[in-house]
Design a protein around this motif. Structure first.
Motif, short mmCIF file in Angstrom:
data_model
loop_
_atom_site.label_atom_id
_atom_site.label_comp_id
_atom_site.label_asym_id
_atom_site.label_seq_id
_atom_site.Cartn_x
_atom_site.Cartn_y
_atom_site.Cartn_z
N GLY A 1 45.94 68.35 74.68
CA GLY A 1 47.19 69.01 74.33
C GLY A 1 47.91 68.39 73.15
N SER A 2 47.43 67.26 72.65
CA SER A 2 48.06 66.60 71.51
C SER A 2 47.41 67.07 70.21
CB SER A 2 47.92 65.08 71.63
OG SER A 2 46.64 64.67 71.21
N ASP A 3 48.01 66.72 69.07
CA ASP A 3 47.39 67.05 67.79
C ASP A 3 46.94 65.79 67.06
OD1 ASP A 3 49.87 66.11 67.02
OD2 ASP A 3 50.34 67.77 65.67
N ILE A 4 46.53 64.77 67.82
CA ILE A 4 45.91 63.61 67.18
C ILE A 4 44.68 64.10 66.44
CG2 ILE A 4 44.54 63.00 69.23
CD1 ILE A 4 44.97 60.04 68.44
N VAL A 5 44.45 63.57 65.25
CA VAL A 5 43.35 64.07 64.44
C VAL A 5 42.02 63.54 64.96
CG1 VAL A 5 44.69 64.50 62.35
CG2 VAL A 5 43.75 62.22 62.77
N ASN A 6 40.96 64.29 64.72
CA ASN A 6 39.66 63.95 65.30
C ASN A 6 39.14 62.61 64.83
OD1 ASN A 6 39.18 66.12 67.04
ND2 ASN A 6 38.36 67.41 65.39
N HIS A 7 39.38 62.25 63.55
CA HIS A 7 38.82 60.98 63.09
C HIS A 7 39.45 59.81 63.84
CE1 HIS A 7 42.20 61.03 59.96
NE2 HIS A 7 42.38 59.86 60.55
N ALA A 8 40.72 59.93 64.20
CA ALA A 8 41.38 58.86 64.97
C ALA A 8 40.92 58.88 66.42
CB ALA A 8 42.89 59.02 64.88
N GLY B 1 50.51 56.99 60.45
CA GLY B 1 50.02 58.02 59.54
C GLY B 1 48.54 58.28 59.72
N TRP B 2 47.77 57.23 60.03
CA TRP B 2 46.33 57.38 60.25
C TRP B 2 46.05 58.29 61.44
CZ3 TRP B 2 43.77 55.00 64.60
CH2 TRP B 2 42.39 55.22 64.61
N TYR B 3 46.66 58.02 62.59
CA TYR B 3 46.32 58.86 63.74
C TYR B 3 47.03 60.21 63.71
CZ TYR B 3 50.39 56.72 66.34
OH TYR B 3 51.61 56.28 66.77
N ASN B 4 48.00 60.36 62.81
CA ASN B 4 48.68 61.65 62.66
C ASN B 4 48.13 62.48 61.50
OD1 ASN B 4 50.67 62.44 64.55
ND2 ASN B 4 52.00 60.78 63.90
N GLY B 5 47.14 61.98 60.79
CA GLY B 5 46.49 62.77 59.76
C GLY B 5 47.20 62.81 58.42
N HIS B 6 48.00 61.78 58.08
CA HIS B 6 48.64 61.76 56.76
C HIS B 6 47.56 61.49 55.70
CE1 HIS B 6 51.19 60.80 53.40
NE2 HIS B 6 52.28 61.06 54.10
N PRO B 7 47.52 62.28 54.63
CA PRO B 7 46.47 62.09 53.63
C PRO B 7 46.42 60.69 53.03
CG PRO B 7 47.56 64.20 53.28
CD PRO B 7 48.34 63.48 54.34
N ASP B 8 47.54 60.00 52.95
CA ASP B 8 47.54 58.66 52.37
C ASP B 8 46.78 57.65 53.21
OD1 ASP B 8 49.11 59.68 50.37
OD2 ASP B 8 50.95 58.66 50.98
N PHE B 9 46.60 57.93 54.50
CA PHE B 9 46.04 56.92 55.41
C PHE B 9 44.82 57.41 56.18
CE2 PHE B 9 50.74 56.41 55.23
CZ PHE B 9 50.75 55.28 54.44
N ALA B 10 44.25 58.53 55.76
CA ALA B 10 43.12 59.11 56.50
C ALA B 10 41.90 58.18 56.51
CB ALA B 10 42.74 60.45 55.89
N ASP B 11 41.76 57.33 55.51
CA ASP B 11 40.59 56.45 55.41
C ASP B 11 40.88 55.02 55.90
OD1 ASP B 11 39.12 58.53 54.24
OD2 ASP B 11 39.84 58.00 52.24
N LEU B 12 41.90 54.85 56.71
CA LEU B 12 42.33 53.50 57.10
C LEU B 12 41.28 52.76 57.91
CD1 LEU B 12 44.82 51.64 56.90
CD2 LEU B 12 45.56 52.53 59.11
N ILE C 1 48.23 45.71 59.62
CA ILE C 1 48.56 47.06 59.19
C ILE C 1 50.01 47.36 59.55
CG2 ILE C 1 48.02 49.52 59.51
CD1 ILE C 1 45.19 48.66 60.34
N GLY C 2 50.74 47.97 58.65
CA GLY C 2 52.09 48.41 58.96
C GLY C 2 52.08 49.65 59.82
N SER C 3 53.15 49.86 60.57
CA SER C 3 53.18 50.99 61.48
C SER C 3 53.18 52.33 60.73
CB SER C 3 54.40 50.91 62.40
OG SER C 3 55.60 50.85 61.68
#
Length: 437
Positions: A172-179, A128-139, A121-123
């Protein structure tokens, strides 16, 4: 009046807008209208989806961009895709200046046999996956075994740190729940950071390296044999010298925690192997010459891996009809000028180098160019864009709409988190619609 369209709402885009307001909005400036266009319904680009979620102090720079966005001279035009909803040629007809501030969101390919195996996987995708970018939410990256992170910069450190942290350490972070939920299932007892050159050639800053030394379940380890003689540190610049001091502190540390973050210097991947998915990385030992160039020695060994994250740099995707420098991975330009009326700024201009703050002088430079190259005109500007998008049925998201989306994210946050990001464009648009009722 100058009419300016900025493509991309990250730091470079907002600094360009700020520069244009300062250049033209004063009593002698003639006036300006800046439209910041983004394909997502949410602004801030790399600040939202690239900066590590546990680095909230860095993300706070978005408040500066908010002040620009709320100016009477600037407008956010979200949910508009260049090339689909409107073309560059059409924008050049409508605006006096079009500025490409699209960043460099595409990963440079690793370029070794097996780099297309599942589990590589590229960085940009992983971050993007752990930051909630729509392009990578299903990674859904594989976390059921050892991980290898390729790179010697802060992005590699971010990835390793995210893999090594406990759930409690994300408070305190905004990492998304799915990650967060998926990371909690991880079984990666070892994270190896592969660096092609040595400790004196890293691009890792002291703060990010220091964070690795304070993780509750992970310990960073450096092989003392990889460290140059300590006297050689005196020739380094102060920041790099502090970074190397951290690495010296990691040398010889016992691996007495559940996860080991191992630095493997003078090591470059030459192949990735596995039966249908990543199983191992073949690494060649390197030697670094007096000019800092690394060459292979012919000595190879294998590192077990279930996940490989490549953090070796980024490229700006080309846009049809815009001159492009394929070798450098950015738009072809002369100090930001691409063609009459067309400019590039930030990473799209200079490649993925510099800090967030580097984009401010870059944006102001482009504003100076626009002042020198254009004059007041009767072009249609934003009124023309609005007509065009309305005819094409595009649902435009304004900055006020974004603020409503943001309020919904804040309301959905888990305890202690600043927000829970929507990770699909449809969810963002639905939140906007609910707030309008």
């Amino acid at each position: 009046m100058r009419h300016v369209a900025v493509i991309g709402s990250g730091p470079a885009g907002y600094y360009t807008a700020e520069g244009c307001v300062k250049q033209f909005a004063g009593p002698d400036g003639g006036g300006v209208r800046v439209d910041i266009i983004d394909r997502l319904p949410v602004p801030y680009g790399l600040i939202r989806t690239g900066v590590a979620p546990d680095h909230q102090s860095i993300k706070a720079v978005a408040r500066r961009y908010e002040a620009t966005a709320l100016s009477d001279h600037v407008r956010f035009v979200g949910n508009v895709t260049i090339g689909t909803d409107v073309s560059i040629a059409e924008l050049l007809d409508l605006y006096d200046a079009v500025v490409l501030a699209t960043g460099a969101p595409a990963d440079r390919p690793l370029g070794v046999p097996g780099d297309d195996l599942p589990g590589v996987i590229g960085s940009a995708a992983f971050v993007g996956w752990y930051n909630g970018h729509p392009d990578f939410a299903d990674l859904h990256p594989p976390l059921d075994g050892p991980a290898v992170v390729v790179g010697a910069g802060n992005v590699a450190l971010d990835v390793a740190r995210i893999l090594a942290k406990t759930g409690d350490e994300f408070a305190g972070s905004d990492i998304v729940n799915h990650a967060l939920d998926h990371l909690d299932t991880g079984q990666h007892e070892r994270v190896t950071i592969l660096a092609r050159r040595g400790p004196h050639q890293i691009a890792m800053t002291p703060k990010e390296l220091g964070e690795l030394g304070h993780l509750s379940r992970a310990v960073p380890v450096v092989d003392p044999a990889d460290l140059p003689p300590i006297d050689a540190d005196a020739a380094l610049d102060p920041g790099l010298r502090k970074s190397v001091a951290h690495l010296r502190g990691f040398a010889g540390v016992p691996a007495d925690k559940p996860i080991t973050v191992a630095f493997d210097f003078y090591a470059m991947p030459v192949a990735i192997e596995g039966a249908g998915h990543v199983e191992r990385v073949i690494v060649e030992r390197t030697a670094v010459d007096a000019d800092g160039r690394a060459t292979g020695t012919g000595e190879t060994y294998a590192i077990p891996a279930r996940l490989v994250v490549s953090c070796i740099g980024y490229r700006t995707p080309p846009i049809e009809g815009v001159p492009y420098d394929a070798r450098l991975g950015r738009f072809a330009n002369d100090e930001g000028r691409i063609a009459p009326g067309l400019y590039a700024v930030g990473w799209a201009r200079r490649g993925p180098t510099g800090t967030i703050g580097t984009n401010r002088p870059d944006g102001f430079l482009i504003a100076d160019h626009i002042a020198a190259d254009t004059s007041d005109s009767d072009k249609a500007g934003r009124a023309g864009l609005d007509r065009l998008l309305a005819e094409r049925g595009v649902e435009v998201v304004t900055f006020r709409d974004w603020q409503r989306i943001e309020q919904a994210e804040i309301a959905a946050a888990r305890t202690g988190a600043p927000r829970e990001k929507f990770v699909a464009v449809g969810e963002m648009l639905a939140a906007k619609a609910r707030a309008a009722l």
